[in-house]
Design an enzyme around this catalytic site. Structure first.
Site, PDB file in Angstrom:
ATOM      1  NE  ARG A  62      45.669  45.735  41.891  1.00 39.10           N
ATOM      2  CZ  ARG A  62      44.867  45.599  42.951  1.00 39.10           C
ATOM      3  NH1 ARG A  62      43.928  46.489  43.175  1.00 39.10           N
ATOM      4  NH2 ARG A  62      45.003  44.597  43.782  1.00 39.10           N
ATOM      5  CG  ASN A 116      42.899  50.377  44.658  1.00 38.10           C
ATOM      6  OD1 ASN A 116      41.832  50.464  45.249  1.00 38.10           O
ATOM      7  ND2 ASN A 116      43.387  49.212  44.260  1.00 38.10           N
ATOM      8  CD  GLU A 117      43.323  46.744  47.675  1.00 41.10           C
ATOM      9  OE1 GLU A 117      42.337  46.225  48.194  1.00 41.10           O
ATOM     10  OE2 GLU A 117      44.013  46.171  46.777  1.00 41.10           O
ATOM     11  CB  CYS A 172      60.760  50.886  44.447  1.00 39.29           C
ATOM     12  SG  CYS A 172      61.865  51.163  43.048  1.00 39.29           S
ATOM     13  CB  CYS A 175      65.181  51.912  41.654  1.00 38.83           C
ATOM     14  SG  CYS A 175      64.506  53.436  42.342  1.00 38.83           S
ATOM     15  CB  CYS A 192      64.315  53.331  46.444  1.00 45.01           C
ATOM     16  SG  CYS A 192      62.709  53.745  45.710  1.00 45.01           S
ATOM     17  CD  GLU A 235      38.395  47.624  46.798  1.00 43.84           C
ATOM     18  OE1 GLU A 235      38.626  46.392  46.763  1.00 43.84           O
ATOM     19  OE2 GLU A 235      39.113  48.462  46.240  1.00 43.84           O
ATOM     20  CD1 TRP A 289      40.647  38.766  44.552  1.00 53.61           C
ATOM     21  CD2 TRP A 289      41.720  37.972  46.355  1.00 53.61           C
ATOM     22  NE1 TRP A 289      40.168  39.452  45.652  1.00 53.61           N
ATOM     23  CE2 TRP A 289      40.811  38.980  46.771  1.00 53.61           C
ATOM     24  CE3 TRP A 289      42.503  37.336  47.314  1.00 53.61           C
ATOM     25  CZ2 TRP A 289      40.668  39.362  48.103  1.00 53.61           C
ATOM     26  CZ3 TRP A 289      42.358  37.713  48.645  1.00 53.61           C
ATOM     27  CH2 TRP A 289      41.450  38.714  49.022  1.00 53.61           C
ATOM     28  CE  LYS A 339      38.174  35.794  31.941  1.00 54.04           C
ATOM     29  NZ  LYS A 339      39.573  35.920  32.412  1.00 54.04           N
TER      30      LYS A 339
END
Length: 687
Positions: free
Chosen positions: A119, A157-158, A163, A165, A168, A315, A323, A364
């Site tokens: 993500r 999301n969060e 980066c 690169c 950047c 959340e 996790w 899951k």
């Protein structure tokens, strides 16, 4: 002064109860959606966050869009009494984009470009990624901004990560040019003459790297600031097409607990609503009381971000995570208690990740309202339903808040600088843990607290606590001095007033800009080994009426009083007799200085006595049992008191308050109140 805000969303002016919902995972199982609609009624939910990771289903091929399934989901949810926070899907991009436009993939600090996956594996600077984001967000806005079931935007999301690169790096250089104007100014601010690291061309500047520059602390700080600014710029880029279509529809972005990667303070003016994701490690190796205080501190941090406006618990898990190192089940009662803890500290919602357990991939086995068994006859589902019914009975809480007399400064940039400082104790100075111990001393007393950055306004508070304010940015010392002179009380500690905003030490003696306010001069600081301790003894007749000896660990400041008086002195070592606690009077106010790292037992005693001296308001009028805390939310007419028991046994409280009523039964409450194990009692007090 009472704080009263409008409900967070005019479309749904009540406490929200819901979850992240991923119907795109079940498009081949239409019967699942029908089951979900029925189960949502049973669970007493009224909102779902939808579309968070839906980009591949919304745009399965470049320029080919499919919104029919989303139309059905939003329409059917709304018809069944469930509104929607509609997400922009930028938390994870489609595989076709990574394949065709590899520049959208992030480059790590080692300068290696990532493969597709994970993500937030995308470059916020990439023009192509920004272009694709604008297209999908525009289409979502055009299609759903005016839908009566959509009550707000859930932006990405969060947010997190960085980066390195070439795009950047170029953006970082432009950011530095804008800030410093000249290389001479940059070299001076970063003190690059050290180790002959002077920069002679803008092209030489790069982000920190494990195989490159890591030891110019001003450079590291500015890179972190750039990452925040670039992330915020991308957030604004996401929001622009949404607000262009419907300015009134609120936006939020879900933050994370005590997250170090971004300076969340920078986002507060761009967010209509603050929200965050809370995953405490209940019943783990750490005792539940410490976890409860840590979680409460996070709630207070996010509530204070927009000056007391209620936030959203976006959340949480209704059962366990998959996790964390150890995924413990919540004991009976803990789900309701932890959910209502958020409400007690200012949340207008209780929401979960996730509604239904995924059938495959990495989450899951992450907790959900609906388990793989697929029905409502589970312990977790029943506890979620109970929370939903409770929230329905507390509708009048929506928009109410907390107005603390106490603020604790927990500053992200200060945190960056402390954790990068290289000294005085590389085995750990424990900034975060130290702040938590100061906070916990108030939490245990039932004294509400705001958690703020050093840039925030101090005048609303009676007491400001600033543990380890190592970095004092320009103007902050003067602001703190004025606060004390005008009648405020400050508590500061060792390792404060050491550096400016680019991590250059103050000359002329520590604590730099705080020296006049604190009335001391810090000459040296001693680092103690993990198994090494000193002690400090209170001086007879001290103004806080402190008595006895208290343990000192890890760091001990060798300070001299200038205008301050000594309240405690060290017992041992060559600095025996040096001040360990001082008080300075300045103008109409006072400033206390803890010269050493005391343990939690001292903070409990110190802040109990200080609260008594200052006449701070306690939510409850008698002493609280260990593991029990009381918080409040209020509007102009009524105060809701939340008595929370984080013990695995029933606790009894006495009170002299009269006229209290149970918020759920409305029955009058006796002078002795029983709070069950892992339980919460909600009482109403008329004002």
């Amino acid at each position: 002064m009472t704080m009263m805000f409008k409900p967070l969303t005019e479309k749904l002016p009540k406490l929200l109860h819901g979850a992240d919902y991923n119907p795109e995972q079940w498009l081949d199982y239409p019967e699942i959606f029908e089951q979900d609609l029925t189960l949502m009624q049973e669970a007493h939910v009224n909102v779902m966050s939808v579309g968070i990771f839906s980009w591949a289903k919304l745009e399965p091929e470049e320029g080919v869009f499919d919104f029919a399934w989303m139309d059905t989901v939003i329409d059917r949810l709304y018809e069944n009494g469930v509104s929607v926070f509609l997400a922009t899907p930028t938390g994870a991009r489609p595989t076709w984009m990574s394949e065709k436009y590899p520049e959208v993939l992030r480059v790590s600090e080692t300068r290696v470009r990532n493969l597709h996956g994970m993500r937030h594996n995308h470059c916020y600077t990439s023009p192509i990624y920004r272009e694709k984001t604008t297209i999908i967000n525009q289409k979502l806005a055009e299609r759903y901004s005016d839908h009566p079931g959509v009550i707000g935007w859930h932006i990405s999301n969060e947010y997190g990560g960085e980066c390195h690169c070439d795009l950047c790096q170029a953006a970082f250089r432009d950011w530095l040019k804008e800030k410093y104007q000249t290389l001479d100014a940059l070299n001076q601010a970063w003190w690059t003459t050290f180790w002959s690291h002077t920069y002679t061309a803008w092209s030489q500047l790069e982000s920190p790297a494990p195989h490159g520059e890591q030891f110019v602390h001003g450079q590291t700080l500015d890179w972190k600031r750039f990452v925040t600014d670039q992330t915020l710029d991308f957030f604004r880029h996401e929001v622009k097409p949404l607000k262009a279509k419907n300015q009134a529809l609120p936006v939020t972005a879900n933050f994370m607990e005590l997250f170090e990667g971004l300076n969340y303070d920078k986002f507060k003016d761009d967010l209509d609503i603050v929200s965050w994701d809370s995953y405490p490690t209940w019943h783990n190796a750490t005792d539940d009381q410490e976890v409860a205080a840590y979680t409460a501190m996070n709630h207070d941090w996010f509530r204070a971000l927009k000056d007391g406006q209620p936030f959203l618990l976006m959340e949480s898990t209704p059962s366990l995570t998959n996790w964390q190192p150890l995924s413990k089940l919540k004991k009976p009662g803990m789900h309701r208690l932890s959910s209502l803890q958020a409400v007690a500290h200012g949340s207008d919602s209780v929401q979960y990740f996730q509604w239904r357990k995924s059938r495959g991939s990495s989450e899951k086995f992450h907790g959900a309202v609906v388990d793989h068994v697929g029905h409502s006859q589970t312990r977790v589902f029943k506890e979620v339903s109970d929370v939903g019914q409770t929230l329905e009975q507390l509708t009048e809480l929506a928009g109410s808040s907390v107005k603390p007399e106490v603020a604790i400064i927990f500053d992200t940039e200060n945190r960056w600088a402390i954790n990068d400082a290289e000294g005085p104790r590389n085995a750990g100075v424990y900034y975060e843990r130290t702040v938590l111990e100061h906070y916990r001393a108030f939490w245990e007393q039932g004294v509400p607290v705001d958690i703020i950055s050093e840039d925030r306004e101090l005048s609303p508070y009676t007491l400001v606590v600033a543990p380890m304010l190592y970095m004092v940015r320009e103007g902050i010392g003067e602001k703190i001095e004025a606060f004390v002179e005008q009648g405020g009380t400050l508590v500061s500690t060792y390792w404060s007033g050491i550096v400016n905003e680019t991590d250059l030490t103050y000359l002329g003696g520590f604590p730099g800009p705080l020296r006049k306010t604190l009335g001391i001069w810090s000459e040296e600081i001693d680092a103690l080994a993990d198994n090494e301790y000193n002690q400090a003894t209170a001086k007879p007749g001290n103004p806080l009426q402190l008595n006895g000896r208290f343990k000192i660990k890890e760091l001990a400041d060798l300070a001299h009083t200038e205008t301050a008086e000594t309240l405690m002195t060290y017992d041992e070592d060559f600095y025996q007799g040096y001040p360990a606690l001082t008080k300075n009077t300045l103008g109409s106010g006072s400033a206390y200085y803890q010269a050493a790292r005391f343990d939690l037992d001292f903070q409990r005693v110190f802040y109990k006595q200080l609260a008594k001296t200052l006449g701070l308001t306690h939510v409850w009028d008698t002493a609280l049992p260990s593991g029990v805390t009381v918080q409040k939310r209020e509007n102009d007419t009524v105060r809701h008191l939340f008595i929370m028991n984080f013990n695995n046994s029933d606790q009894t409280l006495a009170t002299a308050k009269t006229g209290l009523r149970d918020a759920l039964s409305h029955a009058l409450v006796a002078t002795r109140i029983v709070v069950p194990a892992y339980g919460v009692r909600i009482l109403i007090e008329q004002k």
